[in-house]
Design a protein around this motif. Structure first.
Motif, PDB file in Angstrom:
ATOM      1  N   GLN A  13      32.778  64.726  50.939  1.00  0.00           N
ATOM      2  CA  GLN A  13      33.089  64.418  49.848  1.00  0.00           C
ATOM      3  C   GLN A  13      34.484  66.106  50.021  1.00  0.00           C
ATOM      4  OE1 GLN A  13      30.779  63.900  47.004  1.00  0.00           O
ATOM      5  NE2 GLN A  13      32.154  65.518  44.876  1.00  0.00           N
ATOM      6  N   ASN A  14      34.391  67.006  50.918  1.00  0.00           N
ATOM      7  CA  ASN A  14      35.850  67.524  50.235  1.00  0.00           C
ATOM      8  C   ASN A  14      36.951  67.150  51.455  1.00  0.00           C
ATOM      9  OD1 ASN A  14      33.844  69.416  49.157  1.00  0.00           O
ATOM     10  ND2 ASN A  14      33.872  70.992  50.633  1.00  0.00           N
ATOM     11  N   LEU A  17      38.337  65.294  48.870  1.00  0.00           N
ATOM     12  CA  LEU A  17      39.049  65.594  47.924  1.00  0.00           C
ATOM     13  C   LEU A  17      40.610  65.853  47.840  1.00  0.00           C
ATOM     14  CD1 LEU A  17      38.050  66.951  44.393  1.00  0.00           C
ATOM     15  CD2 LEU A  17      36.995  68.672  45.583  1.00  0.00           C
ATOM     16  N   ARG A  24      47.460  63.084  44.091  1.00  0.00           N
ATOM     17  CA  ARG A  24      47.658  63.179  43.073  1.00  0.00           C
ATOM     18  C   ARG A  24      48.778  64.019  42.839  1.00  0.00           C
ATOM     19  NH1 ARG A  24      42.734  64.786  41.888  1.00  0.00           N
ATOM     20  NH2 ARG A  24      43.545  67.299  42.003  1.00  0.00           N
ATOM     21  N   THR A  37      41.554  72.737  44.401  1.00  0.00           N
ATOM     22  CA  THR A  37      40.159  71.686  44.438  1.00  0.00           C
ATOM     23  C   THR A  37      39.100  73.011  44.709  1.00  0.00           C
ATOM     24  OG1 THR A  37      40.428  72.313  47.144  1.00  0.00           O
ATOM     25  CG2 THR A  37      41.438  69.933  46.315  1.00  0.00           C
ATOM     26  N   GLY A  38      40.021  74.215  44.838  1.00  0.00           N
ATOM     27  CA  GLY A  38      38.463  74.985  44.740  1.00  0.00           C
ATOM     28  C   GLY A  38      38.361  75.617  45.619  1.00  0.00           C
ATOM     29  N   GLU A 206      44.178  61.502  33.379  1.00  0.00           N
ATOM     30  CA  GLU A 206      42.819  62.441  33.502  1.00  0.00           C
ATOM     31  C   GLU A 206      43.932  63.802  34.680  1.00  0.00           C
ATOM     32  OE1 GLU A 206      40.358  60.498  36.641  1.00  0.00           O
ATOM     33  OE2 GLU A 206      39.157  61.479  35.334  1.00  0.00           O
ATOM     34  N   GLU A 237      32.626  61.131  37.448  1.00  0.00           N
ATOM     35  CA  GLU A 237      33.723  60.014  38.489  1.00  0.00           C
ATOM     36  C   GLU A 237      33.746  58.484  37.539  1.00  0.00           C
ATOM     37  OE1 GLU A 237      31.383  57.582  41.032  1.00  0.00           O
ATOM     38  OE2 GLU A 237      29.249  57.801  39.762  1.00  0.00           O
ATOM     39  N   LEU A 238      35.159  58.122  37.916  1.00  0.00           N
ATOM     40  CA  LEU A 238      35.514  57.346  37.097  1.00  0.00           C
ATOM     41  C   LEU A 238      34.441  55.635  36.835  1.00  0.00           C
ATOM     42  CD1 LEU A 238      37.948  57.013  33.931  1.00  0.00           C
ATOM     43  CD2 LEU A 238      39.398  56.167  36.414  1.00  0.00           C
TER      44      LEU A 238
END
Lengths: 404, 404
Positions: A13-14, A17, A24, A37-38, A206, A237-238
């Motif tokens: 997942q990360n 990300l 993006r 991303t944090g 977004e 999620e989209l």
DNA sequence: TTCATTTTCTCGACTGTCGAGAAAATAATT
DNA sequence: AATTATTTTCTCGACAGTCGAGAAAATGAA
């Protein structure tokens, strides 16, 4: 049904990300990725090292110069990590594009569609040939292509890449996955065209977090009518879908649709429906296969000069759209509507009808009419939606694969 | 938009998984939990130990006797971990139930609604009083109540627990969260009634993995018409919603609806719509507030004896439903439809109309009509849906909270 | 040449899952 | 009664991942 989680999934997942952030915002440095991303800096190090080893990322050669301190090194997707083919099937042409993993266009050509030929077989042949040609022109090996992303109007089964119903082939199914399976290793994706518009618009929204995006709809006006809906699910999620809006029942009196049913929205609001109403052709006449825009321009001109039946035709089209949108909002929720497609040139003529059609429903009386925005440049949005979708899918696969 | 993951989130998700398994299958032993969830035995140990320390689980006292070997010890939710209140608001009564964390019913009473009183204020008072009474009868402290789950017909904002439109109060909003906020610490949830039916049916279907559940719709027939849709999203979680189906536009000629708009599905297929059509009352007559079932039984009897207008009324109701369902399927996807509510006694009279209404749309012509099943015992399903939903939410919070 | 500044990289601590095998508890057997 | 077989639960060490802090690196300014 929940599924079990594990530390490996956390990494997946990360990683996804990090790839999404890079996608993006273009090139990002280590610290920028971290703040975007944090994730902790140490985690970013671990992930970028892994992705770099896998050949997905590189450090960008051109360093950005700046203040004092150690210069930041920018990460960027390795453009030669793989290639993508985007195919946009429209009613008159088929556009083939070759794109690299960085999302930049490398090659493109159009093929005019032959409207005389019958059935899917000749089309399938020319489709396969065109892909081959795209490879040859760039001297590319077939296995370097990670995915082929195809779009068409009509009803699509996204999971299996089958075209279930389309304006051109009707009920004759076309299974793109099966078509390419023997030769191609690439992932084959098929999407409804207006779904991609909604996807592109949602991605734009977004990127502006202040817009408070929750859901939106895209409507394409033309010979046929398309709808795409993009909604953020509760998990964030989209969720994008392409309902069969053009062939949703409007009212039986709207006449015969080219799908064979009576009273579809398209039979009133599609180009041939408007034509039929303007010329007072009986409503059960077999619809015209193709209406040149010049023909509709003439009707629009006379409508603008006050011609009664021409104006009536556009108004009826608007009512069909307004009723349909109100029904859509009843079944989903209130959301802004973006209108695209060649039909937006007549939007001023349809708007009164749309408003009338909207006002009839309880949903709109209660919550007010939705915001309606006209968006030009449908084709660019479709292409953007392709990239958004196919690159996202590829990145997801890379993240899931691990170092492999 | 993806969000960052971490090892803590892994534990949360897996804790939720264990709680859900226990919820689904009652009491489970250590090894059963392991095989049910796919987690390793050691992980199950860690999670159950944590949950037991937090007072959420206990080892069941009654050991199941059996073959040789070390006897298995069963885990079960600690029933006294907390309490839940379920409130079912229907047009004639309000039912208050007290349930423990294990899902067993402890106390229940009904209150008859006063149809003469106007506005939400008197209702709000009696609602708050009834909750208080429920506590007193069981000598329960208010803070022991973890959640209050409320259901009503009408349009609901689930995230904020506000009733936006309801058959009884009309546009007068009722904010249950605000109503209980000063006194109650409990989580307040508000759901559309038919959404809960869909939730309960979907939960049943998911327990039978061989059913291959993907999506389903529940329709409630009565004085008003409700729709709930439950769909598995691509990430595998259940997405349940309650579209405003009863007041989706059917056709303007269906007459005045009690919501004030013209042509809602309800104006044709709701009890008062059927009554109006059978007695040939003008379609713009203000609808009756309440129609006794005996009245409709009479019309149904005469329809079954061949009375023309009575039969026509049920047929028109069926067409409104059939058209509406076909539109719903156009906007979502093909899925089975479950019909419940007091109106199912007339289902035989409506079915021909439903089939006619379905057949008009392209979606049905292409993919065939949906499976339609009649499901009795709506009230039980609503209650089950309540439990499913509120216990799931509580379990989710417990899992997220950690040991706290 | 030294210092200040900024970014990247690395190390140890912490949380979590997993597999294997020890420990526990009972029925069957000798 | 003691032993053995069987089944389940529990525990330990290995492994994967994230995080915070601080070291190391790289550059401009003094």
């Amino acid at each position: 049904m929940l599924t079990k989680s594990s530390t490996e999934l956390v990494r997946q997942q990360n990683s996804a990300l990090v790839l999404a952030a890079l996608r993006r915002s273009g090139n990002l440095s280590h610290t920028e990725i971290s703040s975007e991303t944090g994730l902790a800096s140490a985690t970013v190090s671990a992930i970028t090292a892994e992705l770099e080893k896998a050949g997905v990322l590189t450090k960008a050669e051109q360093q950005v110069q700046g203040g004092r301190g150690r210069p930041r090194v920018l990460f960027t997707p390795r453009r030669d990590h793989g290639h993508l083919i985007v195919v946009r099937i429209s009613s008159d042409i088929v556009q083939y594009s070759l794109v690299d993993y960085g999302g930049t266009l490398l090659d493109r050509f159009d093929e005019v569609r032959n409207h005389d030929e019958r059935g899917t077989a000749p089309f399938a042949r020319s489709f396969v040939d065109a892909l081959e040609r795209l490879l040859q022109r760039s001297r590319l090996e077939r296995d370097r292509v990670l995915a082929v992303s195809i779009s068409s109007k009509g009803l699509v089964d996204g999971t299996s890449a089958r075209l279930l119903w389309s304006p051109v082939f009707g009920r004759e199914e076309l299974d793109f996955a099966a078509l390419l399976a023997p030769q191609w290793r690439a992932k084959v994706m098929l999407s409804n065209e207006t779904l991609l518009v909604a996807q592109a618009l949602a991605a734009q929204a977004e990127r502006r977090p202040e817009s408070g995006f929750r859901a939106l709809a895209a409507i394409s006006l033309g010979h046929s009518i398309g709808l795409g809906v993009a909604r953020k699910s509760q998990s964030g999620e989209l969720d994008v879908g392409a309902p069969n809006f053009g062939h949703m029942l409007h009212t039986p009196s709207a006449g015969l649709c080219r799908c064979g049913a009576y009273g579809c929205i398209e039979a009133a609001a599609g180009f041939y429906g408007i034509l039929r109403a303007a010329f007072e052709v009986p409503a059960d006449t077999i619809p015209a296969k193709f209406v040149p825009v010049t023909e509709l321009d003439k009707i629009a001109a006379s409508a603008r000069q006050g011609h009664r039946m021409a104006g009536y035709a556009f108004r009826q089209a608007g009512i069909a759209l307004g009723n349909g949108i109100s029904r859509m909002l009843s079944l989903y929720e209130r959301m802004p509507v973006h209108v695209t497609g060649p039909g937006i040139r007549y939007f001023d003529l349809m708007l009164p009808g749309i408003e009338e059609g909207l006002a009839q429903s309880m949903q709109v009386r209660l919550q007010g009419p939705p915001e309606i925005a006209v968006v030009a440049d449908e084709q660019r949005l479709v292409f953007e939606g392709h990239l958004e979708r196919v690159l996202g899918a590829i990145d997801g696969e890379i993240a899931s694969a691990g170092i492999a």
